[in-house]
Design a protein around this motif. Structure first.
Motif, PDB file in Angstrom:
ATOM      1  N   LYS A  59      96.774  35.170 118.239  1.00 55.37           N
ATOM      2  CA  LYS A  59      97.000  33.834 117.699  1.00 55.37           C
ATOM      3  C   LYS A  59      98.493  33.592 117.553  1.00 55.37           C
ATOM      4  CE  LYS A  59      93.199  32.497 114.784  1.00 55.37           C
ATOM      5  NZ  LYS A  59      92.838  32.251 113.372  1.00 55.37           N
ATOM      6  N   ASP A  79      85.541  41.088 106.430  1.00 51.04           N
ATOM      7  CA  ASP A  79      86.955  40.793 106.664  1.00 51.04           C
ATOM      8  C   ASP A  79      87.843  41.225 105.496  1.00 51.04           C
ATOM      9  OD1 ASP A  79      85.971  38.865 104.955  1.00 51.04           O
ATOM     10  OD2 ASP A  79      87.083  37.213 105.870  1.00 51.04           O
ATOM     11  N   ASP A  91      94.032  38.242 109.985  1.00 51.33           N
ATOM     12  CA  ASP A  91      93.770  38.484 111.395  1.00 51.33           C
ATOM     13  C   ASP A  91      94.453  37.416 112.248  1.00 51.33           C
ATOM     14  OD1 ASP A  91      92.865  39.247 113.874  1.00 51.33           O
ATOM     15  OD2 ASP A  91      90.776  38.682 113.509  1.00 51.33           O
ATOM     16  N   CYS A  92      95.568  37.812 112.846  1.00 51.48           N
ATOM     17  CA  CYS A  92      96.305  36.916 113.744  1.00 51.48           C
ATOM     18  C   CYS A  92      96.294  37.455 115.163  1.00 51.48           C
ATOM     19  CB  CYS A  92      97.735  36.744 113.247  1.00 51.48           C
ATOM     20  SG  CYS A  92      97.852  35.782 111.726  1.00 51.48           S
ATOM     21  N   THR A  93      95.318  38.311 115.465  1.00 54.12           N
ATOM     22  CA  THR A  93      95.214  38.885 116.799  1.00 54.12           C
ATOM     23  C   THR A  93      95.093  37.778 117.839  1.00 54.12           C
ATOM     24  OG1 THR A  93      94.074  40.786 115.852  1.00 54.12           O
ATOM     25  CG2 THR A  93      93.918  40.507 118.235  1.00 54.12           C
ATOM     26  N   CYS A 114      91.463  40.579 101.294  1.00 53.19           N
ATOM     27  CA  CYS A 114      91.304  39.977 102.619  1.00 53.19           C
ATOM     28  C   CYS A 114      92.251  40.642 103.612  1.00 53.19           C
ATOM     29  CB  CYS A 114      91.596  38.482 102.526  1.00 53.19           C
ATOM     30  SG  CYS A 114      91.290  37.580 104.051  1.00 53.19           S
ATOM     31  N   ILE A 115      91.766  40.873 104.823  1.00 56.04           N
ATOM     32  CA  ILE A 115      92.588  41.434 105.896  1.00 56.04           C
ATOM     33  C   ILE A 115      92.998  40.283 106.816  1.00 56.04           C
ATOM     34  CG2 ILE A 115      92.667  43.025 107.841  1.00 56.04           C
ATOM     35  CD1 ILE A 115      90.283  44.492 106.519  1.00 56.04           C
ATOM     36  N   ASP A 151      95.035  32.565 109.146  1.00 62.15           N
ATOM     37  CA  ASP A 151      94.873  34.008 109.357  1.00 62.15           C
ATOM     38  C   ASP A 151      93.563  34.546 108.777  1.00 62.15           C
ATOM     39  OD1 ASP A 151      95.304  34.053 106.601  1.00 62.15           O
ATOM     40  OD2 ASP A 151      97.029  35.408 106.701  1.00 62.15           O
ATOM     41  N   GLY A 152      92.718  33.652 108.268  1.00 58.91           N
ATOM     42  CA  GLY A 152      91.452  34.058 107.684  1.00 58.91           C
ATOM     43  C   GLY A 152      91.545  34.352 106.196  1.00 58.91           C
ATOM     44  N   CYS A 153      92.756  34.346 105.669  1.00 61.47           N
ATOM     45  CA  CYS A 153      92.975  34.638 104.244  1.00 61.47           C
ATOM     46  C   CYS A 153      93.681  33.489 103.538  1.00 61.47           C
ATOM     47  CB  CYS A 153      93.812  35.909 104.106  1.00 61.47           C
ATOM     48  SG  CYS A 153      93.019  37.390 104.743  1.00 61.47           S
ATOM     49  N   CYS A 160      99.250  32.072 110.649  1.00 56.95           N
ATOM     50  CA  CYS A 160      99.667  33.012 111.700  1.00 56.95           C
ATOM     51  C   CYS A 160     100.969  32.566 112.346  1.00 56.95           C
ATOM     52  CB  CYS A 160      98.579  33.121 112.772  1.00 56.95           C
ATOM     53  SG  CYS A 160      97.085  33.944 112.200  1.00 56.95           S
TER      54      CYS A 160
END
Length: 88
Positions: free
Chosen positions: A30, A13, A26-28, A23-24, A35-37, A41
């Protein structure tokens, strides 16, 4: 660098930016949540909660109500026949 032009690998990620793993987000698909970071989101309205899939869900507002609208397009209940629902 003695590593075949690589000083290491980034996590799945992450991406390499100027020699540093970042970190990238990711709010795909959502609306809310992490956001994973470590960032968000987005947020939900005051009458909504964020579920585990990152979607805002309306929370029915039926506290102290036996009848009438629940604020989410549903009902808190119906009055018995011959009775009228009083709001307030």
């Amino acid at each position: 660098d003695g590593c075949g032009n690589s000083c290491g690998n980034c996590l799945p990620d992450e991406e390499c930016v100027e020699g540093q793993c970042e970190c990238i987000p990711d709010c795909t698909q959502k609306q809310c949540g992490d956001d994973g970071c470590g960032n968000s989101c987005g947020g939900c309205e005051s009458n909504e909660n964020c579920n585990s899939n990152g979607q805002c869900q309306c929370v029915p507002q039926c506290r102290n109500s036996e009848c009438g609208e629940d604020g989410c397009g549903g009902s808190c209940g119906e009055c018995v026949e011959g009775s009228e629902c009083n709001s307030g």
